[in-house]
Scaffold this active site. Sequence first.
Site, PDB file in Angstrom:
ATOM      1  N   LYS A  44       8.146  -4.324   3.997  1.00  0.00           N
ATOM      2  CA  LYS A  44       6.963  -4.124   5.069  1.00  0.00           C
ATOM      3  C   LYS A  44       7.785  -5.181   6.228  1.00  0.00           C
ATOM      4  O   LYS A  44       8.581  -5.874   5.793  1.00  0.00           O
ATOM      5  CB  LYS A  44       6.119  -4.541   4.036  1.00  0.00           C
TER       6      LYS A  44
HETATM    7  C1  PLP Z   1       3.396  -0.407   0.289  1.00  0.00           C
HETATM    8  C2  PLP Z   1       1.727  -0.024   0.146  1.00  0.00           C
HETATM    9  C3  PLP Z   1       1.069  -0.224  -0.745  1.00  0.00           C
HETATM   10  C4  PLP Z   1       1.764  -0.904  -1.597  1.00  0.00           C
HETATM   11  O1  PLP Z   1       1.834  -1.809  -1.459  1.00  0.00           O
HETATM   12  P1  PLP Z   1       2.557  -3.327  -3.092  1.00  0.00           P
HETATM   13  O2  PLP Z   1       2.908  -4.888  -2.170  1.00  0.00           O
HETATM   14  O3  PLP Z   1       3.942  -2.242  -2.853  1.00  0.00           O
HETATM   15  O4  PLP Z   1       1.440  -2.990  -3.941  1.00  0.00           O
HETATM   16  C5  PLP Z   1      -0.137   0.278  -0.436  1.00  0.00           C
HETATM   17  N1  PLP Z   1      -0.145   1.207   1.156  1.00  0.00           N
HETATM   18  C6  PLP Z   1       0.449   1.488   2.052  1.00  0.00           C
HETATM   19  C7  PLP Z   1       0.116   1.969   2.634  1.00  0.00           C
HETATM   20  C8  PLP Z   1       2.020   0.573   1.278  1.00  0.00           C
HETATM   21  O5  PLP Z   1       2.844   0.875   2.293  1.00  0.00           O
END
Ligand code: PLP
Length: 400
Positions: free
Chosen positions: A190
Amino acid sequence: MDDQPPIRPSLLPYGRQSIDAADVEAVVAALQSAWLTTGPAVERFEAALCRHTGAARAVAVSNGTAALHTAMAALGVGPGDEVIVPAMTFAATANAVVYCGGTPVFADVEPDSLLLDPIDAARRITPRTRGIIAVDYAGQPADYAALRAVADRHGLFLAADACHALGGSLDGRPVGSLADVSTFSFHPVKPIATGEGGAVTTADEQLARRARIFRNHGITSDHRSRETAGAHRYEMVSLGFNYRLSDIQCALGCSQLEKLPRWVERRQAIAAAYDEALSTDPVYRPLAVRAGCRHAYHLYVVRCLAHATGPERDRVFASLRRQGIGTNVHYPPVHLHPYYRATFGTAPGLCPHAERAYEEILSLPIFPGMADGDIRDVLRGLARVAGREAGDSAAVPAAA
Ligand SMILES: *Cc1c(COP(=O)(O)O)cnc(C)c1O
């Protein structure tokens, strides 16, 4: 084509974190401090998140899924409530509604951007609908003006799953202050990384308070505030979870955030290079980007169009993998997962644009540490799969 040597000897990932010496130092300092968790780095990180998102309040939690769960709980979603979510997202968006006993209602996306279609969202509203979760798919902010109008007309909350979009903005307003509540993830692929990590941002003081309590078992004070006050009594006022983010992770988050604007610029430069090479390509079609938005480009998604001489998505995926180029598919439509079909009776045909897109989409490598040569390798790999690599003796000219 596939008997040629791979373009790259080792795999180029589709996404990867960047960690520098300052990040390492920040984590070491946290390790040597008095607090490994729930210490001053949490507040520092939350304040920095407020600066980067324009939000009045930020609550750091253990991951993006916990952020979504916390947001839904703080909004009071419960049994009998329906929440509209786009079909094209990671399952966690919808799962958060289910954790609270609610029902996710899937709405379709716009075919050119894969963002939640406000008209289709409005069509799915019933007397049980409590709110809408928009997803800033790939890092592009959703159409919050149109979604706000729908939400206001029906007295609904508007939440943003902004896990892709930290560092983006819409009409000059930063992601994180575009909805009643926004959620972020700091998973390594991310926009910034804390290992695991997440946050909720909001302007609403009461909502932020409920979120803080929810992340700490439903207890109204935390360990540090009791220690500072020299007190031991505490009360659990509601059912919460241990969704805290540690000081170690928040120290890394603070250090990572300093680089966010630069990283978003690099992601945009990589996207611009892809756009330039692919905008008139007969096989690979980039997604549309709306005017007025600063796209955070967590993902760069192309649709692999069926074509007389051209490839289909699964063939492109497999061929690129053999060339040493990692790609991914984001996402299988959530309503088609066996869990949702079995539990909520969803089926193919519910969201045709998302279903059609799923057959064609491919996420190309994009991350701040990517070199210009890496971009060229990806484009060369795409051309090779389409049978028209420049200077390739076996090249087939691109069809019109
Ligand atoms: C990555 C993601 C999540 C979840 O995040 P985590 O930190 O992996 O729990 C939720 N929604 C979207 C759109 C994501 O890309």
